[in-house]
Write a protein that holds these residues in place. Structure first.
Motif, short mmCIF file in Angstrom:
data_model
loop_
_atom_site.label_atom_id
_atom_site.label_comp_id
_atom_site.label_asym_id
_atom_site.label_seq_id
_atom_site.Cartn_x
_atom_site.Cartn_y
_atom_site.Cartn_z
N VAL A 259 -11.25 3.78 -16.23
CA VAL A 259 -9.95 3.40 -16.78
C VAL A 259 -10.00 1.99 -17.34
O VAL A 259 -9.76 1.76 -18.53
N VAL A 260 -10.31 0.99 -16.47
CA VAL A 260 -10.26 -0.40 -16.91
C VAL A 260 -11.39 -0.71 -17.88
O VAL A 260 -11.16 -1.20 -19.00
N CYS A 261 -12.63 -0.45 -17.48
CA CYS A 261 -13.75 -0.78 -18.34
C CYS A 261 -13.84 0.16 -19.55
O CYS A 261 -14.19 -0.25 -20.66
N GLY A 262 -13.53 1.44 -19.33
CA GLY A 262 -13.64 2.40 -20.42
C GLY A 262 -12.41 2.45 -21.30
O GLY A 262 -12.39 3.20 -22.29
N ARG A 263 -11.37 1.68 -20.98
CA ARG A 263 -10.12 1.64 -21.73
C ARG A 263 -9.52 3.06 -21.89
O ARG A 263 -9.03 3.44 -22.95
N ASN A 264 -9.57 3.82 -20.83
CA ASN A 264 -9.07 5.19 -20.87
C ASN A 264 -7.73 5.30 -20.12
O ASN A 264 -7.37 4.43 -19.31
N THR A 265 -7.03 6.36 -20.39
CA THR A 265 -5.77 6.64 -19.67
C THR A 265 -6.07 7.09 -18.25
O THR A 265 -7.02 7.86 -18.02
N PHE A 266 -5.28 6.60 -17.32
CA PHE A 266 -5.40 7.01 -15.92
C PHE A 266 -4.73 8.38 -15.76
O PHE A 266 -3.54 8.55 -16.03
N ASP A 267 -5.50 9.40 -15.35
CA ASP A 267 -4.97 10.75 -15.16
C ASP A 267 -5.80 11.43 -14.10
O ASP A 267 -6.90 11.91 -14.37
N LYS A 268 -5.25 11.48 -12.86
CA LYS A 268 -6.06 11.97 -11.75
C LYS A 268 -5.18 12.55 -10.65
O LYS A 268 -4.10 12.03 -10.37
N GLU A 269 -5.68 13.62 -10.05
CA GLU A 269 -5.07 14.16 -8.84
C GLU A 269 -5.90 13.72 -7.65
O GLU A 269 -7.13 13.87 -7.66
N PHE A 270 -5.21 13.21 -6.63
CA PHE A 270 -5.95 12.71 -5.45
C PHE A 270 -5.03 12.80 -4.23
O PHE A 270 -3.83 13.02 -4.34
N LYS A 271 -5.66 12.58 -3.07
CA LYS A 271 -4.92 12.67 -1.82
C LYS A 271 -4.65 11.27 -1.27
O LYS A 271 -5.47 10.36 -1.44
N ILE A 272 -3.49 11.14 -0.62
CA ILE A 272 -3.12 9.87 0.01
C ILE A 272 -2.74 10.15 1.47
O ILE A 272 -2.58 11.30 1.87
N ILE A 273 -2.59 9.08 2.23
CA ILE A 273 -2.06 9.16 3.58
C ILE A 273 -0.69 8.48 3.55
O ILE A 273 -0.60 7.27 3.38
N ARG A 274 0.36 9.28 3.66
CA ARG A 274 1.70 8.70 3.67
C ARG A 274 1.83 7.80 4.89
O ARG A 274 1.58 8.22 6.02
N GLN A 275 2.26 6.58 4.65
CA GLN A 275 2.11 5.55 5.66
C GLN A 275 3.05 5.71 6.86
O GLN A 275 2.65 5.46 7.99
N HIS A 276 4.28 6.14 6.66
CA HIS A 276 5.21 6.12 7.79
C HIS A 276 4.99 7.27 8.77
O HIS A 276 5.36 7.17 9.93
N ASP A 277 4.36 8.38 8.33
CA ASP A 277 4.10 9.48 9.27
C ASP A 277 2.65 9.93 9.26
O ASP A 277 2.30 10.88 9.95
N LYS A 278 1.80 9.24 8.45
CA LYS A 278 0.36 9.52 8.39
C LYS A 278 0.05 10.96 7.96
O LYS A 278 -0.98 11.52 8.33
N GLU A 279 0.90 11.56 7.17
CA GLU A 279 0.68 12.92 6.69
C GLU A 279 -0.12 12.89 5.40
O GLU A 279 0.07 12.03 4.54
N GLU A 280 -1.06 13.82 5.27
CA GLU A 280 -1.84 13.94 4.04
C GLU A 280 -0.96 14.53 2.94
O GLU A 280 -0.32 15.55 3.14
#
Length: 757
Positions: A259-280
């Motif tokens: 994205v930054v070096c390649g000057r491309n658009t950010f477009d991605k599906e990914f997983k997070i850990i929701r902080q208040h309940d630690k749910e994926e």
């Protein structure tokens, strides 16, 4: 007022001048002659007049300037773009400008002394009262916002600024129309709320990243997606900490390199850990780089959407497809595809076709009319006509028989639908083996026919049964079956409001000899619900026409194969006639017992009456037997007369006995005649008088000799004899008995026997 003010000013000026003169010393005053002095006085007077004229000119100029300033101020006051009001402590309008009157929608003269709060909306009136109170209590400038209602005008949003006067009797209030500002603010708030709601519904958050300082800011929705609050470290490191551990390295490389070096658009599906309940959670991020004039990235803005539910739905869809595939492969069904208006019956088929028909897929597709020529002859025309109309109807659903590889016809369900209704080129169908179901249906039809015949026989039996049959559901007591005889006996059929709690009331059932409803705990129908058999014969039912009927009832529970009581059945029949006969028998028995008692009493009386004559007769015969040879005729004659009287009395008693017997048998006839009462009473009383003599009882008669009566002689004599005999029996020795008779009203005679017993 101006003249007084002018005099006061001149007086003050003179006093100041005299004070200045007095401060000067006398050596400064020059010496003048009388002529010079008078000339000087004249010049002073002229000068004084000049000064007064100049002063008057100045005063006039001042007044004109003041009037001009007042006019300009009045114009500014009246036509200012704000409303100016002077309000009392109570909120009454003391003064107002023209724009203020326009705000309230009335003439200025009509608004003075009116209560300002009358023009304030109901919802903001408390705000105005609080504002007014604060003005007079705090003595400082106060502000508030309210809504004004003017007759014939839309509501006006107004901003009020006010302050109380020094004397505290009134306040000065400026009113500014802020309707456009308020409406614009509300519209902006509504758009912001709509945008926020849309983001909340779409689970779409926005962000902006400062690449130079490594900081980012986020919308409220994005904070909810991440499960963070305002105190969270919104740096690159903080963003990485939100990422799921499996995605942290991959996402950092993707962001920096692609994205930054390649000057491309950010477009991605990914997983997070929701902080208040630690749910994926799954998210989809999209971002766009912003560069400076040297094409160096300085920031990135974008959105992040929560796609967890979408991912779960995709997973559930995959699992569902796998289950359906497994089910299709396991069930005895086949799926096929056929072209519309084509030579070949089937172009594709799958599923368990071999198990349900015996044919392999290759055999099924080898001939163009493979399916058609194996249709049952009785079903062929119907099936082919249905599929001929398929392009019009767009679907087909039919059952038919088809010849399988073993030569046997089996039943199938065939359902087909057009895949593309516009193109009308191909349809998809499903074949299901229903042969076992058809066998079961045929067996069920046979069973239903047998059951129907049994029901008909049962209904016929109930209809012709000459006893009442009544069945209720357990445990509710709702009537289920009432045959014709039961309806006839009860006068009622199935009553919808009947239940186990009110059967006696609705069917008017009472216990014999009572008018209170039959006790539920004793009713056979209730005992059957409780699992007990019972029999009663004392129930009386009052039918709608008012007739009463007595029933004998037999009841028992109805139990299914599992031992559960599902109903209670009673049978009953009319015993009204039997009850009537029983009551008649009881009455006859009572009559017989009464007659037996009367007979015994009569025989006792007869025996008592016979004992006296027989005793006297036996005594006389005994005397004659022992002393007859020694007795003279004079002695024998009284004894013979006594014996004759005793024999006569015995004869009469025997006659009475015979008469009583005839009366008991209903053979006595009533033969009234006219006779002298005293004579017949005397004849009937001989035995009683003889018995009275033995007890030394005096019997006297008070009956006029000429009284005649019209009666049956034998009956009257028997009655008098019985009364007199009883009197002698119950009177002590030496007592008195009086037999009397006297006329009473009409043509009747009252006869009485009075004793001292």
């Amino acid at each position: 007022m101006k003249r007084e003010s002018k005099s006061e000013a001149e007086l003050t000026l003179r006093q100041k001048a005299e004070k200045l003169v007095n401060t000067k010393t006398s050596k400064n005053v020059p010496q003048y002659s009388q002529f010079e002095a008078m000339k000087l006085v004249h010049e002073l007077e002229v000068h004084q007049i000049e000064l007064e004229m100049q002063n008057e000119a100045l005063e006039l100029a001042k007044e004109k300037a003041a009037e001009l300033a007042t006019e300009k101020y009045a114009e500014l006051y009246d036509f200012a773009p704000s409303g100016y009001f002077s309000l009392s402590k109570a909120g009454d309008i003391n003064e107002l400008n023209l724009y203020g009157a326009q705000m309230l929608g009335k003439e200025r003269s009509m608004l003075k002394k009116r209560r300002f709060s009358f023009f304030v909306s109901d919802d903001t009136r408390p705000v105005f009262y609080s504002f007014l109170g604060d003005l007079f209590s705090n003595k400082i400038k106060e502000t508030c916002e309210i809504t004004l209602w003017a007759e014939g005008n839309p509501p006006m949003y107004a901003h009020l600024t006010g302050i109380a006067t020094d004397n505290g009797t009134q306040c000065l209030v400026t009113v500014v129309d802020i309707t456009e500002i308020t409406l614009a603010r509300k519209a902006l708030q509504e758009r912001e709320r709509f945008l926020k709601d849309a983001q909340m519904i779409a689970r779409l958050g926005t962000y902006s990243v400062d690449l130079l300082h490594g900081k980012w800011i986020s919308s409220e929705v994005l904070d909810l997606i991440f499960g963070i609050d305002d105190g969270f470290d919104k740096s690159v490191e903080g963003w990485v900490s939100i990422l799921h551990p499996e995605y942290q390295i991959m996402m950092k490389d993707y962001f920096l390199l692609e994205v930054v070096c390649g000057r491309n658009t950010f477009d991605k599906e990914f997983k997070i850990i929701r902080q208040h309940d630690k749910e994926e959670r799954w998210v989809h991020g999209i971002g766009r780089l912003e560069c400076d004039k040297n094409n160096l990235p300085i920031s990135m803005v974008g959105t992040i959407r929560d796609i967890t539910e979408q991912k779960r739905a995709e997973k559930a869809l995959r699992e569902s497809e796998e289950r359906q595939r497994f089910i299709l492969e396991s069930l005895p069904i086949a799926i096929y595809s056929s072209p519309v208006d084509a030579d070949f019956d089937t172009t594709w088929i799958s599923g368990d076709i071999k198990d349900i028909t015996g044919y392999e897929v290759e055999e099924y597709l080898s001939e163009k009319d493979f399916w058609r020529k194996r249709l049952h002859p009785e079903d062929r025309e119907m099936v082919l006509n249905e599929f001929a109309n398929f392009p019009v109807n767009g679907e087909a659903f039919l059952e038919y028989r088809w010849k399988c590889k073993d030569g046997q016809y089996r039943w199938f369900i065939d359902r087909a639908l057009l895949l593309d209704k516009d193109a009308r080129e191909e349809y998809l169908g499903v074949i299901v083996d229903i042969n076992e179901r058809k066998k079961a249906e045929e067996a069920l039809k046979v069973s239903e026919a047998a059951l129907s015949r049994q029901n008909e026989l049962f209904s016929l039996l109930l209809k012709n049964l000459q006893i009442g049959v009544f069945m209720v559901e357990a445990p509710s007591g709702k009537p289920l079956v009432v045959n014709e005889m039961a309806s006839k006996l009860l006068g009622r059929g199935i009553l919808p409001d009947a239940s186990r709690h009110n059967l006696a009331e609705v069917y008017k059932a009472f216990k014999k000899g009572s008018r209170t409803p039959y006790p539920p705990e004793e009713m056979p129908i209730q005992l059957g619900i409780n699992g007990k058999s019972a029999h009663v014969n004392d129930m009386m039912v009052v039918r709608p026409d008012g007739t009463e009927i007595y029933l004998e009832i037999f009841g028992s529970p109805v139990i299914d194969n599992q031992g559960h009581i599902w109903a209670s059945l009673v049978s009953f029949f009319d015993i009204t006639e039997r009850k009537r006969v029983e009551e008649e028998i009881q009455f006859k028995n009572a009559e017989l017992q009464k007659k037996d008692a009367e007979k015994d009493k009569f025989f006792s009386i007869i025996a008592h009456d016979l004992r006296g004559p027989f005793s006297g007769f036996l005594g006389l015969t005994e005397i004659m037997a022992e002393s007859l040879p020694l007795m003279t005729l004079e002695e024998i004659q009284p004894m013979a007369i006594a014996m004759r009287n005793s024999a006569s009395n015995l004869f009469r008693l025997l006659g009475n006995l015979l008469e009583w017997s005839r009366m008991q048998r209903g053979l006595t006839t009533f033969c009234p005649v006219v006779f002298l009462l005293l004579l017949k009473i005397s004849e009937s009383s001989v035995l009683a008088i003889d018995a009275a003599k033995t007890k030394n009882i005096s019997v006297s008669f008070d009956i006029p000799e000429n009284i005649e009566v019209f009666a049956d002689i034998e009956m009257a004599s028997a009655i008098i004899r019985n009364l007199l005999t009883n009197a002698v029996k119950f009177t002590r020795k030496g007592g008195n008995i009086l037999v009397s008779a006297k006329p009473i009203s009409g043509d009747r005679i009252e006869i009485s026997v009075k004793d001292t017993g």
